[in-house]
Scaffold this motif. Sequence first.
Motif, PDB file in Angstrom:
ATOM      1  N   SER A 121       5.649   6.495  -7.501  1.00 31.89           N
ATOM      2  CA  SER A 121       5.043   7.341  -8.531  1.00 31.89           C
ATOM      3  C   SER A 121       5.442   8.807  -8.345  1.00 31.89           C
ATOM      4  O   SER A 121       5.794   9.486  -9.319  1.00 31.89           O
ATOM      5  CB  SER A 121       3.521   7.193  -8.485  1.00 31.89           C
ATOM      6  N   LEU A 122       5.413   9.293  -7.102  1.00 28.09           N
ATOM      7  CA  LEU A 122       5.816  10.676  -6.832  1.00 28.09           C
ATOM      8  C   LEU A 122       7.279  10.909  -7.178  1.00 28.09           C
ATOM      9  O   LEU A 122       7.642  11.907  -7.806  1.00 28.09           O
ATOM     10  CB  LEU A 122       5.575  11.012  -5.359  1.00 28.09           C
ATOM     11  N   THR A 127       5.059  12.120   2.732  1.00 26.05           N
ATOM     12  CA  THR A 127       3.819  11.412   2.419  1.00 26.05           C
ATOM     13  C   THR A 127       3.235  10.670   3.621  1.00 26.05           C
ATOM     14  O   THR A 127       2.024  10.682   3.833  1.00 26.05           O
ATOM     15  CB  THR A 127       4.060  10.398   1.280  1.00 26.05           C
ATOM     16  N   TYR A 128       4.090  10.065   4.411  1.00 23.17           N
ATOM     17  CA  TYR A 128       3.616   9.193   5.495  1.00 23.17           C
ATOM     18  C   TYR A 128       4.117   9.566   6.885  1.00 23.17           C
ATOM     19  O   TYR A 128       3.662   8.997   7.877  1.00 23.17           O
ATOM     20  CB  TYR A 128       3.997   7.732   5.207  1.00 23.17           C
ATOM     21  N   GLU A 173      -6.597   1.193   1.925  1.00 18.94           N
ATOM     22  CA  GLU A 173      -6.435   2.068   0.759  1.00 18.94           C
ATOM     23  C   GLU A 173      -6.257   1.286  -0.535  1.00 18.94           C
ATOM     24  O   GLU A 173      -6.328   1.849  -1.618  1.00 18.94           O
ATOM     25  CB  GLU A 173      -5.228   2.991   0.959  1.00 18.94           C
ATOM     26  N   TYR A 177       0.797  -1.224   0.000  1.00 20.09           N
ATOM     27  CA  TYR A 177       0.000   0.000   0.000  1.00 20.09           C
ATOM     28  C   TYR A 177       0.832   1.278   0.000  1.00 20.09           C
ATOM     29  O   TYR A 177       0.357   2.317  -0.431  1.00 20.09           O
ATOM     30  CB  TYR A 177      -0.939   0.020   1.219  1.00 20.09           C
ATOM     31  N   PRO A 226       3.594   2.075  -4.038  1.00 17.52           N
ATOM     32  CA  PRO A 226       3.101   2.590  -5.327  1.00 17.52           C
ATOM     33  C   PRO A 226       2.974   4.114  -5.353  1.00 17.52           C
ATOM     34  O   PRO A 226       3.359   4.754  -6.331  1.00 17.52           O
ATOM     35  CB  PRO A 226       1.732   1.912  -5.461  1.00 17.52           C
ATOM     36  N   ARG A 227       2.476   4.706  -4.288  1.00 20.78           N
ATOM     37  CA  ARG A 227       2.316   6.158  -4.250  1.00 20.78           C
ATOM     38  C   ARG A 227       3.670   6.861  -4.203  1.00 20.78           C
ATOM     39  O   ARG A 227       3.917   7.821  -4.939  1.00 20.78           O
ATOM     40  CB  ARG A 227       1.484   6.558  -3.040  1.00 20.78           C
ATOM     41  N   VAL A 228       4.575   6.369  -3.357  1.00 18.18           N
ATOM     42  CA  VAL A 228       5.879   7.019  -3.196  1.00 18.18           C
ATOM     43  C   VAL A 228       6.713   6.897  -4.467  1.00 18.18           C
ATOM     44  O   VAL A 228       7.333   7.858  -4.920  1.00 18.18           O
ATOM     45  CB  VAL A 228       6.636   6.416  -1.996  1.00 18.18           C
TER      46      VAL A 228
END
Length: 298
Positions: free
Chosen positions: A111-112, A292-293, A247, A104, A107-109
């Motif tokens: 991509s950024l 982000t986190y 998420e 989870y 993928p977001r990190v």
Amino acid sequence: MELRQFKYLLSIAEEGTFTAAADKLYISQSALSQQVKKMEQELGVPLFDRSGNRLQFTEAGRLLHQRAKYIVKEVEKTKTAIDELEKLYRGSLTIGVVQTVNAYLMPRVVSLFSSRFPQITIKVKELSAPQLEEQLYHHELDLGISFKPEAYPRLVFEDLFKEELILIVNKEHPLAGESELRINKLDEQKLILLPEEYCTRRIWERCVEKSDIYPKVQIEMNTIAALLTAVQTNSSAGTVLPALTMEMEAAKNLIPVKLHKPTPCRTVGILWRNGKYQSSASEKFSEIIRDTYGNLNS
């Protein structure tokens, strides 16, 4: 011999005289002549034929000139490559991530990071916590995203956030209407869990032992996506996973139930080798993770 001496040699070859070369190099003619003599003494052969008006290379001088051009060019290329690495114009980054976080968080990190630094190649390796610690310690990874190290305590661990484990069920499950449950309410409940080698499972088992209950592990599966898919079609068994699992797309339409007394919890953080040089890419990647986190618990 020194790099500057090679550069002096190239300038003399280009200008044809010590005087012109010295002027171009912004040094005195005597200083330039002295450096040439040092090279000749070191090599034991003359580099120039000084009999004419214009300097001519000896055979040894021509050989050294050819090698000097290559050496100076390679040094300049290396400097450029290093500069590009520091400015994130090129390079690679190998990151180890435990599965339950990778599913989870990454993928977001990733991509950024890729959108900001598209020239950097990112390799993400999904590993167990012990595997990650071992590979990081042995220089096979640049960074790790995991839990506080157990096997290699000398690795540096930076807390990112604390995360509770929750019960996840489908809408037809008898506990779907609960928003929060005491752990002891899960006595004899059917569960679908990760195998015992996973840190998430071990945290859960410690809570079970502390609460003196006996849930029934009906199925074990080694990926989060598989667990969530199984729960989607099983109205009698739930799973226990990190809260951020909700998420994921695979958790769509599933129901989260908070657990307490005790609340199963773990700390996720960044791992790196103590004293290791951190590349610009590693530092920027860490910054993105923190941004982000890192404020989840604030």
